[in-house]
Design a protein around this motif. Structure first.
Motif, PDB file in Angstrom:
ATOM      1  N   ALA A  22     -19.156  40.478   4.429  1.00  0.00           N
ATOM      2  CA  ALA A  22     -18.632  40.227   3.046  1.00  0.00           C
ATOM      3  C   ALA A  22     -19.766  40.957   1.940  1.00  0.00           C
ATOM      4  CB  ALA A  22     -18.364  38.868   2.627  1.00  0.00           C
ATOM      5  N   ASP A  23     -19.159  41.139   0.682  1.00  0.00           N
ATOM      6  CA  ASP A  23     -20.150  41.615  -0.218  1.00  0.00           C
ATOM      7  C   ASP A  23     -20.898  40.680  -0.795  1.00  0.00           C
ATOM      8  OD1 ASP A  23     -18.745  44.137  -0.385  1.00  0.00           O
ATOM      9  OD2 ASP A  23     -17.387  43.432  -1.828  1.00  0.00           O
ATOM     10  N   LEU A  24     -22.273  40.933  -1.048  1.00  0.00           N
ATOM     11  CA  LEU A  24     -23.208  40.003  -1.590  1.00  0.00           C
ATOM     12  C   LEU A  24     -23.501  40.062  -2.885  1.00  0.00           C
ATOM     13  CD1 LEU A  24     -26.127  40.624   1.123  1.00  0.00           C
ATOM     14  CD2 LEU A  24     -24.228  38.868   1.135  1.00  0.00           C
ATOM     15  N   ASP A  25     -23.554  38.766  -3.421  1.00  0.00           N
ATOM     16  CA  ASP A  25     -23.883  38.613  -4.745  1.00  0.00           C
ATOM     17  C   ASP A  25     -25.428  39.113  -5.117  1.00  0.00           C
ATOM     18  OD1 ASP A  25     -24.613  37.710  -7.561  1.00  0.00           O
ATOM     19  OD2 ASP A  25     -23.196  36.282  -7.298  1.00  0.00           O
ATOM     20  N   PRO A  26     -25.448  40.218  -5.952  1.00  0.00           N
ATOM     21  CA  PRO A  26     -26.837  40.574  -6.228  1.00  0.00           C
ATOM     22  C   PRO A  26     -27.738  39.921  -6.866  1.00  0.00           C
ATOM     23  CG  PRO A  26     -25.223  41.763  -7.692  1.00  0.00           C
ATOM     24  CD  PRO A  26     -24.574  40.893  -6.827  1.00  0.00           C
ATOM     25  N   LYS A  27     -27.109  38.577  -7.373  1.00  0.00           N
ATOM     26  CA  LYS A  27     -28.269  37.705  -8.332  1.00  0.00           C
ATOM     27  C   LYS A  27     -28.232  36.605  -7.131  1.00  0.00           C
ATOM     28  CE  LYS A  27     -26.060  38.299 -12.753  1.00  0.00           C
ATOM     29  NZ  LYS A  27     -25.388  37.646 -13.736  1.00  0.00           N
ATOM     30  N   THR A  28     -27.583  36.089  -6.465  1.00  0.00           N
ATOM     31  CA  THR A  28     -27.987  34.857  -5.378  1.00  0.00           C
ATOM     32  C   THR A  28     -28.214  35.358  -4.074  1.00  0.00           C
ATOM     33  OG1 THR A  28     -25.426  34.812  -4.694  1.00  0.00           O
ATOM     34  CG2 THR A  28     -26.245  33.633  -6.961  1.00  0.00           C
ATOM     35  N   GLY A  29     -27.764  36.436  -3.715  1.00  0.00           N
ATOM     36  CA  GLY A  29     -28.025  37.034  -2.246  1.00  0.00           C
ATOM     37  C   GLY A  29     -26.932  36.580  -1.328  1.00  0.00           C
ATOM     38  N   GLN A  30     -25.957  35.684  -1.959  1.00  0.00           N
ATOM     39  CA  GLN A  30     -24.965  34.956  -0.945  1.00  0.00           C
ATOM     40  C   GLN A  30     -23.706  35.858  -0.808  1.00  0.00           C
ATOM     41  OE1 GLN A  30     -25.747  32.317   0.707  1.00  0.00           O
ATOM     42  NE2 GLN A  30     -27.823  32.680   0.148  1.00  0.00           N
ATOM     43  N   PRO A  31     -22.950  35.650   0.179  1.00  0.00           N
ATOM     44  CA  PRO A  31     -21.588  36.522   0.280  1.00  0.00           C
ATOM     45  C   PRO A  31     -20.796  35.974  -0.805  1.00  0.00           C
ATOM     46  CG  PRO A  31     -22.365  35.389   2.261  1.00  0.00           C
ATOM     47  CD  PRO A  31     -23.114  34.977   1.340  1.00  0.00           C
ATOM     48  N   ILE A  32     -19.889  36.863  -1.268  1.00  0.00           N
ATOM     49  CA  ILE A  32     -18.939  36.751  -2.417  1.00  0.00           C
ATOM     50  C   ILE A  32     -17.644  36.184  -1.791  1.00  0.00           C
ATOM     51  CG2 ILE A  32     -17.728  37.691  -4.325  1.00  0.00           C
ATOM     52  CD1 ILE A  32     -19.954  39.702  -4.704  1.00  0.00           C
ATOM     53  N   PRO A  33     -17.164  35.142  -2.066  1.00  0.00           N
ATOM     54  CA  PRO A  33     -15.880  34.735  -1.301  1.00  0.00           C
ATOM     55  C   PRO A  33     -14.914  35.536  -1.499  1.00  0.00           C
ATOM     56  CG  PRO A  33     -17.149  33.004  -2.546  1.00  0.00           C
ATOM     57  CD  PRO A  33     -17.737  34.028  -3.064  1.00  0.00           C
ATOM     58  N   ASN A  34     -13.879  35.814  -0.439  1.00  0.00           N
ATOM     59  CA  ASN A  34     -12.895  36.671  -0.305  1.00  0.00           C
ATOM     60  C   ASN A  34     -13.213  38.047  -0.553  1.00  0.00           C
ATOM     61  OD1 ASN A  34     -11.227  34.347   0.062  1.00  0.00           O
ATOM     62  ND2 ASN A  34     -11.315  33.886  -2.150  1.00  0.00           N
ATOM     63  N   SER A  35     -14.411  38.681  -0.624  1.00  0.00           N
ATOM     64  CA  SER A  35     -14.856  39.937  -0.785  1.00  0.00           C
ATOM     65  C   SER A  35     -14.585  40.597   0.568  1.00  0.00           C
ATOM     66  CB  SER A  35     -16.094  39.971  -1.354  1.00  0.00           C
ATOM     67  OG  SER A  35     -17.170  39.765  -0.573  1.00  0.00           O
ATOM     68  N   GLY A  36     -14.323  40.097   1.609  1.00  0.00           N
ATOM     69  CA  GLY A  36     -14.341  40.573   2.884  1.00  0.00           C
ATOM     70  C   GLY A  36     -13.864  39.540   3.924  1.00  0.00           C
ATOM     71  N   PRO A  37     -13.545  40.188   5.173  1.00  0.00           N
ATOM     72  CA  PRO A  37     -13.232  39.025   6.134  1.00  0.00           C
ATOM     73  C   PRO A  37     -13.910  37.665   6.470  1.00  0.00           C
ATOM     74  CG  PRO A  37     -14.157  40.922   7.115  1.00  0.00           C
ATOM     75  CD  PRO A  37     -14.111  41.412   5.656  1.00  0.00           C
ATOM     76  N   GLY A  38     -15.234  37.955   6.050  1.00  0.00           N
ATOM     77  CA  GLY A  38     -16.008  36.714   6.137  1.00  0.00           C
ATOM     78  C   GLY A  38     -16.472  36.467   7.508  1.00  0.00           C
ATOM     79  N   THR A  39     -16.219  37.309   8.457  1.00  0.00           N
ATOM     80  CA  THR A  39     -16.689  37.014   9.757  1.00  0.00           C
ATOM     81  C   THR A  39     -18.079  37.092   9.915  1.00  0.00           C
ATOM     82  OG1 THR A  39     -14.915  38.423  10.503  1.00  0.00           O
ATOM     83  CG2 THR A  39     -16.424  37.868  12.313  1.00  0.00           C
ATOM     84  N   LYS A  40     -18.630  36.042  10.989  1.00  0.00           N
ATOM     85  CA  LYS A  40     -19.912  35.748  10.803  1.00  0.00           C
ATOM     86  C   LYS A  40     -20.446  36.455  12.331  1.00  0.00           C
ATOM     87  CE  LYS A  40     -19.665  31.707   8.027  1.00  0.00           C
ATOM     88  NZ  LYS A  40     -19.711  30.373   8.076  1.00  0.00           N
ATOM     89  N   PHE A  41     -21.941  37.058  12.171  1.00  0.00           N
ATOM     90  CA  PHE A  41     -22.448  37.439  13.603  1.00  0.00           C
ATOM     91  C   PHE A  41     -23.942  37.197  13.451  1.00  0.00           C
ATOM     92  CE2 PHE A  41     -18.847  40.381  12.841  1.00  0.00           C
ATOM     93  CZ  PHE A  41     -18.204  40.444  13.810  1.00  0.00           C
ATOM     94  N   GLY A  42     -24.485  37.071  14.588  1.00  0.00           N
ATOM     95  CA  GLY A  42     -25.877  36.843  14.410  1.00  0.00           C
ATOM     96  C   GLY A  42     -26.703  37.649  15.357  1.00  0.00           C
ATOM     97  N   GLY A  43     -28.084  37.529  15.327  1.00  0.00           N
ATOM     98  CA  GLY A  43     -28.909  38.187  16.302  1.00  0.00           C
ATOM     99  C   GLY A  43     -29.921  37.262  16.993  1.00  0.00           C
ATOM    100  N   ASN A  44     -30.716  37.608  17.735  1.00  0.00           N
ATOM    101  CA  ASN A  44     -31.605  37.097  18.476  1.00  0.00           C
ATOM    102  C   ASN A  44     -33.041  37.149  18.123  1.00  0.00           C
ATOM    103  OD1 ASN A  44     -29.395  37.973  20.910  1.00  0.00           O
ATOM    104  ND2 ASN A  44     -29.494  35.835  20.582  1.00  0.00           N
ATOM    105  N   PRO A  45     -33.434  36.001  17.304  1.00  0.00           N
ATOM    106  CA  PRO A  45     -34.879  35.941  17.038  1.00  0.00           C
ATOM    107  C   PRO A  45     -35.685  35.908  18.458  1.00  0.00           C
ATOM    108  CG  PRO A  45     -33.858  34.066  16.517  1.00  0.00           C
ATOM    109  CD  PRO A  45     -32.751  34.867  16.749  1.00  0.00           C
TER     110      PRO A  45
END
Length: 336
Positions: free
Chosen positions: A149-172
């Motif tokens: 999703a697109d990120l809000d430049p002010k909050t750094g959070q995903p903008i609702p409904n700006s993309g599919p919203g699918t979540k992926f993770g990595g491995n620390p």
């Protein structure tokens, strides 16, 4: 056909792709069925299922593919405990607890240890990367999270409904310790399967001598998750066999001159103990281990056909065990 297999096999085969890991396991299962008439089970996480297709079509083997199933830790622990789908041909079939029929299974092959570790680390539901994508923190590391999703430049959070919203993770780093501990636990659990043959396969990996607290030389061993278990995972098994292809010269007929010429072909080797690379003077130790044999036991068995060297290996192992038993009997009789 004579019996060549030991009374109990709990072994690990590892090597690069194309060195005959699955073919070796397949030859053992074929021999097991000839000797006992029992069926076998295949726990598959990679593309090796095709190697066993003839056993499946003959009704000798049943297979379950696990890499798509959710909740990797639960799935692998259940499969290692004898759980099995109600209908192995149905990919949606739930895993059911062991039954008396489980006692009649002659052998299991787990393909494989490296793939299972990647499955635990991965993005399938319940995998460690999936958990990170959901924001779950495991250990001291912050979760690695990507949202489509697109990120809000002010909050750094995903903008609702700006993309599919699918979540992926990595491995620390903490994830690798979790995957390693659980991989060992799953292997240990499979030791309790009531079968004559339990075989695991794995790919190759190298250690890091600069950070390895115990092993300060460059080695190649079975891949699990990261590098920490590369030198030590073989202690979980009875025997660890390293499979490698080695170039050899063979005489063939030249189609133009009719003369014999040299041509390079492959020799499929099953190494029984630590060795160095047979294809060149590379000072890298390759790990392998065969227990309860003497120094005269061959360093490797070879064949021009993938998988066949392991049959010779077990024939020699059984002969070695029988010779020790006969020697013990003779010694006992001499003492009377």
């Amino acid at each position: 056909m004579s019996n060549i297999l030991p009374l109990k096999i709990f072994d690990l085969y590892y090597g690069q792709p194309g060195t005959g890991k699955s073919e070796s396991a397949c030859r053992v299962l074929e021999q097991l069925h000839h000797e006992t008439g029992k069926k076998v089970r295949l726990v598959i996480g990679d593309g090796s299922l095709l190697t066993y297709q003839h056993l499946i079509e003959a009704g000798v083997a049943e297979a379950v593919e696990y890499a798509w199933r959710p909740w990797p830790l639960d799935t692998l622990m259940k499969l290692a405990s004898g759980f099995w789908p109600a209908d192995p041909t149905d990919p949606q079939s739930p895993l059911l607890p062991p039954t008396p029929a489980t006692l009649q299974v002659g052998g299991y092959v787990f393909e494989g240890l490296s793939v299972a570790a990647s499955y635990i680390l991965g993005n399938v539901k319940g995998g460690l990367a999936w958990r990170a994508g959901q924001g779950e923190k495991l250990g001291q590391d912050s979760p690695i999270r990507v949202v489509e999703a697109d990120l809000d430049p002010k909050t750094g959070q995903p903008i609702p409904n700006s993309g599919p919203g699918t979540k992926f993770g990595g491995n620390p780093p903490a994830h690798y310790g979790i995957a390693q501990r659980n991989s060992v636990g799953i292997v240990q659990q499979s030791r309790g399967l009531p079968a004559q043959v339990v075989i695991w396969t794995a790919h190759e990996a190298t250690n890091n001598p600069e950070t390895d607290a115990l092993v300060k030389e460059q080695i190649v061993g079975p891949e699990v998750a990261g590098k920490a278990l590369t030198a030590n995972i073989q202690r979980m098994f009875q025997n660890t066999v390293h499979l490698q292809t080695v170039a050899k010269r063979v005489k063939v007929d030249d189609s133009f001159t009719g003369r014999k010429i040299d041509e390079l072909d492959l020799d499929y080797r099953a190494y029984t103990r630590d060795h160095f690379n047979a294809n060149g003077a590379i000072l890298t130790r390759y790990k392998a281990c065969t227990r309860s044999v003497g120094e005269t036991f061959p360093q490797f068995f070879s064949s021009s056909e993938p998988g066949m060297a392991v049959r010779d290996y077990y024939t020699a192992l059984r002969a070695c065990s029988q010779a020790k038993g006969q020697a013990m009997t003779m010694h006992t009789e001499e003492q009377r």
